[in-house]
Design a protein around this motif. Structure first.
Motif, PDB file in Angstrom:
ATOM      1  N   VAL A 152     -14.181  -8.420  -2.973  1.00 15.30           N
ATOM      2  CA  VAL A 152     -14.337  -7.232  -3.807  1.00 15.30           C
ATOM      3  C   VAL A 152     -14.744  -7.672  -5.199  1.00 15.30           C
ATOM      4  N   ARG A 153     -15.755  -7.030  -5.726  1.00 14.22           N
ATOM      5  CA  ARG A 153     -16.232  -7.353  -7.072  1.00 14.22           C
ATOM      6  C   ARG A 153     -16.255  -6.065  -7.891  1.00 14.22           C
ATOM      7  N   GLU A 180     -18.054  -2.361  -6.797  1.00 17.13           N
ATOM      8  CA  GLU A 180     -17.548  -1.031  -7.176  1.00 17.13           C
ATOM      9  C   GLU A 180     -17.038  -1.102  -8.625  1.00 17.13           C
ATOM     10  N   PRO A 181     -17.489  -0.191  -9.491  1.00 18.15           N
ATOM     11  CA  PRO A 181     -17.074  -0.283 -10.889  1.00 18.15           C
ATOM     12  C   PRO A 181     -15.678   0.260 -11.192  1.00 18.15           C
ATOM     13  N   LEU A 182     -15.160   1.187 -10.400  1.00 15.97           N
ATOM     14  CA  LEU A 182     -13.913   1.860 -10.784  1.00 15.97           C
ATOM     15  C   LEU A 182     -12.677   1.083 -10.333  1.00 15.97           C
ATOM     16  N   LEU A 183     -11.788   0.849 -11.291  1.00 16.43           N
ATOM     17  CA  LEU A 183     -10.625  -0.005 -11.042  1.00 16.43           C
ATOM     18  C   LEU A 183      -9.783   0.469  -9.863  1.00 16.43           C
ATOM     19  N   MET A 210       0.856  -1.199   0.000  1.00 13.47           N
ATOM     20  CA  MET A 210       0.000   0.000   0.000  1.00 13.47           C
ATOM     21  C   MET A 210       0.888   1.243   0.000  1.00 13.47           C
ATOM     22  N   ALA A 211       0.667   2.136  -0.936  1.00 13.59           N
ATOM     23  CA  ALA A 211       1.462   3.359  -0.979  1.00 13.59           C
ATOM     24  C   ALA A 211       1.157   4.235   0.224  1.00 13.59           C
ATOM     25  N   SER A 212       2.101   5.050   0.597  1.00 11.38           N
ATOM     26  CA  SER A 212       1.871   5.909   1.747  1.00 11.38           C
ATOM     27  C   SER A 212       2.385   7.313   1.452  1.00 11.38           C
ATOM     28  N   VAL A 221      -8.877  -1.653  -6.521  1.00 15.83           N
ATOM     29  CA  VAL A 221      -7.496  -1.963  -6.115  1.00 15.83           C
ATOM     30  C   VAL A 221      -7.300  -1.589  -4.640  1.00 15.83           C
ATOM     31  N   PHE A 222      -7.749  -0.394  -4.288  1.00 12.00           N
ATOM     32  CA  PHE A 222      -7.637   0.043  -2.889  1.00 12.00           C
ATOM     33  C   PHE A 222      -8.434  -0.878  -1.969  1.00 12.00           C
TER      34      PHE A 222
END
Ligand SMILES: C[S@@+](CC[C@H](N)C(=O)[O-])C[C@H]1O[C@@H](n2cnc3c(N)ncnc32)[C@H](O)[C@@H]1O
Length: 238
Positions: free
Chosen positions: A122-123, A99-102, A1-3, A106-107
């Protein structure tokens, strides 16, 4: 996970009272939102100081409307509100974050992995695209769409006697009255507005609750195996 963004905000006293033993895990989720959630543009930086009261606690109190062992679909989960919160405090639930947005999925996957939420999946997709695949006892939705449109997307996913819980603001009552005839035309149902979390969150959370009273006409497989007594297996990987 980016920080690298906004750091963290310690849970206020009321949050510790509400979340109890789940407070440290909720604090980890709060940190993910305040950090990667902000740097990736999933929540605004101005939300960070009010993450606990306005977002995590406000979402958590709807759990009192959700039956034990329910299969839940959180439509338009975004950064995980309310689905991730429910997943943390209710390990008995089986939750799909839809959730539709990639970049949001990912998050969400990173949150599920980091928090070890084995009751949450997650779908990626839109609610109207999954009506032949997903079935739910409860659909949750917060800040996704006006009620009529949300119901059009969500009611086809809900089993008989299941419920749609739409977290709404002060206009919930008038929104429901405007939508009521349309909701019943979509599927036989009964709907009301309920306040949850009085004494725990200020203000209490306003929810439009729509109970579906008819069978779905198309069959779809259940997502999870139930134990012989009909309850879902509990437990979580840490
Ligand atoms: C304003 S955000 C709210 C996110 C989250 N529920 C919250 O309260 O922070 C609305 C979300 O709904 C998603 N969305 C929009 N249309 C959708 C649809 N047809 N099916 C499922 N999700 C949808 C968007 O991608 C977005 O992530």
């Amino acid at each position: 996970m980016a920080s690298g963004a906004g750091g963290s905000v310690a849970p206020p006293e009321q949050a510790r009272a509400l979340f109890g033993d789940a407070t440290p895990e909720m604090a980890r989720y709060a940190d993910l939102l305040a950090d990667a959630g902000v740097t990736r543009g999933l929540i605004g930086p101005r939300e960070v100081p009010r993450l606990w009261e306005r977002h995590l606690m406000n979402c958590a109190v709807i759990e009192e409307l959700i039956p034990e062992g329910a299969e839940v679909v959180d439509v338009g989960a975004g950064a995980g509100l309310p689905g991730v919160v429910l997943g943390i405090i209710r390990p008995d639930l089986s939750i799909v974050l839809l959730e539709p947005l990639l970049r949001r999925t990912v998050f969400l996957r990173e949150c599920v992995e980091t928090l070890g939420l084995d009751n949450v999946t997650v779908r990626r997709g839109r609610a109207e695209e999954v009506r032949n695949e997903l079935r739910a006892d409860v659909v949750t939705a917060r800040a996704v769409a006006p009620l009529t449109r949300l119901a059009r997307w969500s009611l086809p996913l809900i089993r008989k006697d299941g419920i749609l819980l739409a977290l709404k603001g002060e206009q919930a009552g008038s929104e429901l009255e405007e939508a009521r005839a349309d909701l019943s035309a979509q599927r036989p149902c009964v709907a009301d507005v309920v306040q949850v979390g009085s004494g725990k969150v200020e203000p209490a959370t306003t929810v439009v609750r729509v109970r579906v009273t008819s069978e779905i006409d198309t069959a779809a497989p259940s997502r999870s195996k139930r134990a012989p007594d009909g309850r879902r297996k509990r437990g979580r990987k840490r």
